[in-house]
Design an enzyme around this catalytic site. Structure first.
Site, mmCIF file in Angstrom:
data_model
loop_
_atom_site.group_PDB
_atom_site.id
_atom_site.type_symbol
_atom_site.label_atom_id
_atom_site.label_comp_id
_atom_site.label_asym_id
_atom_site.label_seq_id
_atom_site.Cartn_x
_atom_site.Cartn_y
_atom_site.Cartn_z
ATOM 1 N N ASP A 35 0.852 -1.194 0.000
ATOM 2 C CA ASP A 35 0.000 0.000 0.000
ATOM 3 C C ASP A 35 0.891 1.249 0.000
ATOM 4 O OD1 ASP A 35 -3.005 0.822 1.880
ATOM 5 O OD2 ASP A 35 -1.742 2.129 0.682
ATOM 6 N N ASP A 133 -3.983 2.240 -5.081
ATOM 7 C CA ASP A 133 -2.618 2.214 -4.526
ATOM 8 C C ASP A 133 -2.356 0.992 -3.651
ATOM 9 O OD1 ASP A 133 -4.001 2.798 -2.138
ATOM 10 O OD2 ASP A 133 -2.369 4.059 -1.413
ATOM 11 N N GLU A 134 -3.128 -0.052 -3.853
ATOM 12 C CA GLU A 134 -3.079 -1.148 -2.881
ATOM 13 C C GLU A 134 -3.389 -2.484 -3.556
ATOM 14 O OE1 GLU A 134 -6.155 -0.328 -0.103
ATOM 15 O OE2 GLU A 134 -5.906 -2.199 0.978
HETATM 16 P P1 TTP Z 1 -5.363 4.990 1.113
HETATM 17 O O1 TTP Z 1 -4.330 3.968 0.769
HETATM 18 O O2 TTP Z 1 -6.467 4.594 2.023
HETATM 19 O O3 TTP Z 1 -4.666 6.244 1.792
HETATM 20 P P2 TTP Z 1 -3.267 6.906 1.526
HETATM 21 O O4 TTP Z 1 -2.457 6.151 0.521
HETATM 22 O O5 TTP Z 1 -3.462 8.350 1.195
HETATM 23 O O6 TTP Z 1 -2.573 6.841 2.931
HETATM 24 P P3 TTP Z 1 -1.973 5.574 3.695
HETATM 25 O O7 TTP Z 1 -0.530 5.888 3.889
HETATM 26 O O8 TTP Z 1 -2.723 5.519 4.980
HETATM 27 O O9 TTP Z 1 -2.205 4.375 2.821
HETATM 28 O O10 TTP Z 1 -5.996 5.562 -0.203
HETATM 29 C C1 TTP Z 1 -5.258 5.740 -1.400
HETATM 30 C C2 TTP Z 1 -5.682 6.997 -2.099
HETATM 31 O O11 TTP Z 1 -7.071 6.949 -2.379
HETATM 32 C C3 TTP Z 1 -5.471 8.239 -1.264
HETATM 33 O O12 TTP Z 1 -4.176 8.790 -1.417
HETATM 34 C C4 TTP Z 1 -6.557 9.150 -1.764
HETATM 35 C C5 TTP Z 1 -7.660 8.241 -2.220
HETATM 36 N N1 TTP Z 1 -8.737 8.224 -1.216
HETATM 37 C C6 TTP Z 1 -9.806 9.095 -1.388
HETATM 38 O O13 TTP Z 1 -9.856 9.838 -2.372
HETATM 39 N N2 TTP Z 1 -10.789 9.109 -0.442
HETATM 40 C C7 TTP Z 1 -10.755 8.304 0.666
HETATM 41 O O14 TTP Z 1 -11.679 8.363 1.511
HETATM 42 C C8 TTP Z 1 -9.661 7.415 0.830
HETATM 43 C C9 TTP Z 1 -9.571 6.525 2.038
HETATM 44 C C10 TTP Z 1 -8.673 7.411 -0.136
HETATM 45 MG MG MG Z 2 -2.221 4.067 0.660
#
Ligand code: TTP
Ligand code: MG
Length: 411
Positions: A35, A133-134
C-alpha cells in the site's frame, strides 16, 4: 489414503499434522499486502519540493474554511494535526489552516498507479488489486527468486522507490487479513512480516475492530460483553460464539485465531472478450485460417476498446475435424487491446500447436486478464503505443460512422 483425511481448520492452518507417525506438511501461501503511503499527497510532494515536509491536504477547496466537500487524503505531516481521509474539508482547514490545500489530479495518480502495478507484476502474476494504490500479491511461487519473503518485500519497496520516488508499506503473512494489518502497522515506509507461528501472538493485543467483518455494530455488542481485544475474542469457545452470532460467530472465531483461507483473487478469469469463426468446410488452408484470425483479432480488439479494456492473457481456441477442441494461451508482455498485437500473438500460439495434416473446423480468439479497472486510461508509456492508439481511434470512428465493413486491415 491422504485424500480421505479431513483436516481440521487448525491442522490445515498450522501447516502440519500427523497420520500415525508420519508428519504431513501442508503448504500455506506467502502473501504481501502492499500500500502506497499517503498516495495522492506523496505524489504532489514528490512533484513540488516546496511541499515536502509540510502538511498537504488533497481534496475539495477549503475556501477559507467555508468550503464543502471532503479530504481525499493528506500527508503524514497533516495527519499530526488530526486530519484524515473523508473528513469535511472545513474541519481540516480549522485544524491546520497553514496546510497546502490542493485538488486531486486523478489522471496523474492513475499514471503513477499504473507504473506501480507494472512493478508488482515483475514480482508475481498473482495479484489482487484492491484500490488505486493497494494490492495483495501471492508470492508463494516466486519469492525464492528474490531470496526470502522479506527480501522480496524489500526488493519491491526499492523497485517502487527507484521508479516513482514514492514509498510503500509492505505486510507479509500467510493470511490476507494479517498481511493487511501488518502493512497498516508499519506505515509509512515500513515492512513487517508476521511469520507463520506468530500470527496469533501478533493479533492477540489488537482491538477487535481490526478483524475483517467487525463493524461498529459488532464492535459495540462485543465491547458490551467486555471483549475489547482479539485475544478476548479468541478466549471464547467456538460453541459460545456460534450460539451468540450464528455462522458469523464461527467466522469470527477462526479469524480471531488468525485462521482464514481466503486466497489472493485474480479477477481475470471472470471476464474475457472473444470471437469465434466456424469454417464452412474443414480447412488446412493457412491463408484462409490467418485471414479469419486477423478478422477475429480485429473484432476482439474493437470490443475491448469499446469497453475501455486491455487484457494480458491471449487464448486461441482450435477445433479440429471431428470436434476435438483445444485451447492454448499465452501471457503478453503488457496489457493490450491493439489488433496487431493480438493477431501477432494469436498467430504464434496457433502455429505452436498446429501440425501438418490438421484440418481446422473452428478457431477462436479470446483476450482476458484485464482487472485494475482504474487503469483503463489511454496513457501509454512510449510514443509508438501513443501512435497506435491514435490509429485505432481513427479506425473506430470510421467504423462507428460507416459500419463495421467500412475499413479493413490489410494483412
Ligand atoms: P489509502 O491507501 O487509504 O490512503 P493513503 O495512501 O493516502 O494513505 P496511507 O498511507 O494511509 O495508505 O488511499 C489511497 C488513495 O485513495 C489516497 O491517497 C486518496 C484516495 N482516497 C480518497 O480519495 N478518499 C478516501 O476516503 C480514501 C480513504 C482514499
Ligand atoms: Mg495508501
Amino acid at each position: 489414503m491422504l485424500r480421505h483425511v479431513r483436516l481440521t481448520m487448525a491442522e490445515h492452518f498450522y501447516g502440519s499434522f500427523f497420520i500415525g507417525d508420519a508428519k504431513v506438511v501442508t503448504k500455506r501461501p506467502v502473501i504481501i499486502h502492499a500500500d502506497l503511503d499517503a498516495f495522492f499527497a506523496a505524489v504532489e510532494q514528490r512533484d513540488d519540493p516546496r511541499l515536502r515536509g509540510r502538511p498537504v491536504v488533497i481534496g475539495a477547496d477549503p475556501k477559507g474554511g467555508k468550503g464543502r466537500g471532503v479530504v481525499s487524503t493528506c500527508s503524514y505531516e497533516a495527519r499530526r494535526f488530526g486530519i484524515h481521509s473523508a473528513m469535511p474539508i472545513s474541519q481540516a482547514y480549522r485544524l491546520c489552516p497553514q496546510a497546502a490545500f490542493l485538488p486531486a489530479n486523478g489522471r496523474k495518480y492513475r499514471t503513477v498507479s499504473k507504473d506501480v502495478f507494472k512493478i508488482f507484476y515483475d514480482f508475481t502474476p498473482h495479484i489482487e488489486p484492491i484500490s488505486i494504490d493497494e494490492a495483495f500479491l501471492d508470492i508463494s511461487g516466486s519469492y525464492h527468486l528474490f531470496g526470502s519473503p522479506r527480501d522480496t518485500g524489500m526488493r519491491l519497496k526499492k523497485a517502487i522507490y527507484e521508479k516513482t520516488q514514492l514509498t510503500i508499506s509492505v505486510g507479509i503473512s500467510s493470511v490476507k487479513m494479517v498481511a493487511k494489518i501488518a502493512s497498516d502497522f508499519c506505515k509509512p515506509d515500513g515492512l513487517l512480516e508476521v511469520k507463520e507461528g506468530r500470527v496469533f501472538e501478533f493479533l492477540k493485543p489488537l482491538a477487535i475492530e481490526r478483524l475483517w467483518g467487525v463493524g461498529s455494530k459488532t464492535k459495540r455488542s462485543l465491547n458490551l460483553q467486555g471483549i475489547k481485544i482479539i485475544g478476548d475474542l479468541a478466549a471464547l469457545s467456538l460453541p459460545v460464539l456460534q450460539e451468540r452470532y450464528g455462522e458469523r460467530g464461527q467466522h469470527l472465531y477462526y479469524l480471531a485465531h488468525g485462521i482464514d483461507f481466503r486466497t489472493v483473487q485474480e479477477e481475470d478469469d471472470v471476464k474475457s472478450v472473444s470471437h469465434e469463426h466456424t469454417f464452412d468446410r474443414d480447412t488446412d488452408d493457412k491463408e484462409e485460417i490467418l485471414k479469419n484470425m486477423l478478422h477475429l483479432s480485429e473484432k476482439v480488439s474493437r470490443r475491448l476498446r469499446r469497453a475501455d479494456l486491455k487484457g494480458r492473457t491471449l487464448t486461441v481456441k482450435i477445433r479440429l475435424k471431428g470436434f476435438r477442441t483445444f485451447t492454448r494461451a499465452c501471457t503478453l508482455a503488457e496489457r493490450t487491446n491493439f489488433t496487431d498485437t493480438i493477431y501477432k500473438e494469436a498467430k504464434k500460439v496457433f502455429f505452436n500447436f498446429y501440425k501438418k495434416g490438421y484440418k481446422i473446423r473452428l478457431i477462436g480468439v479470446r483476450v482476458s486478464n484485464f482487472h485494475i479497472p482504474y487503469m483503463q486510461d489511454s496513457l501509454f508509456s512510449n510514443e509508438g503505443d501513443k501512435k497506435l492508439e491514435q490509429i485505432h481511434k481513427v479506425v473506430d470512428r470510421i467504423k462507428d460512422k460507416y459500419g463495421e465493413r467500412a475499413i479493413h486491415r490489410a494483412k
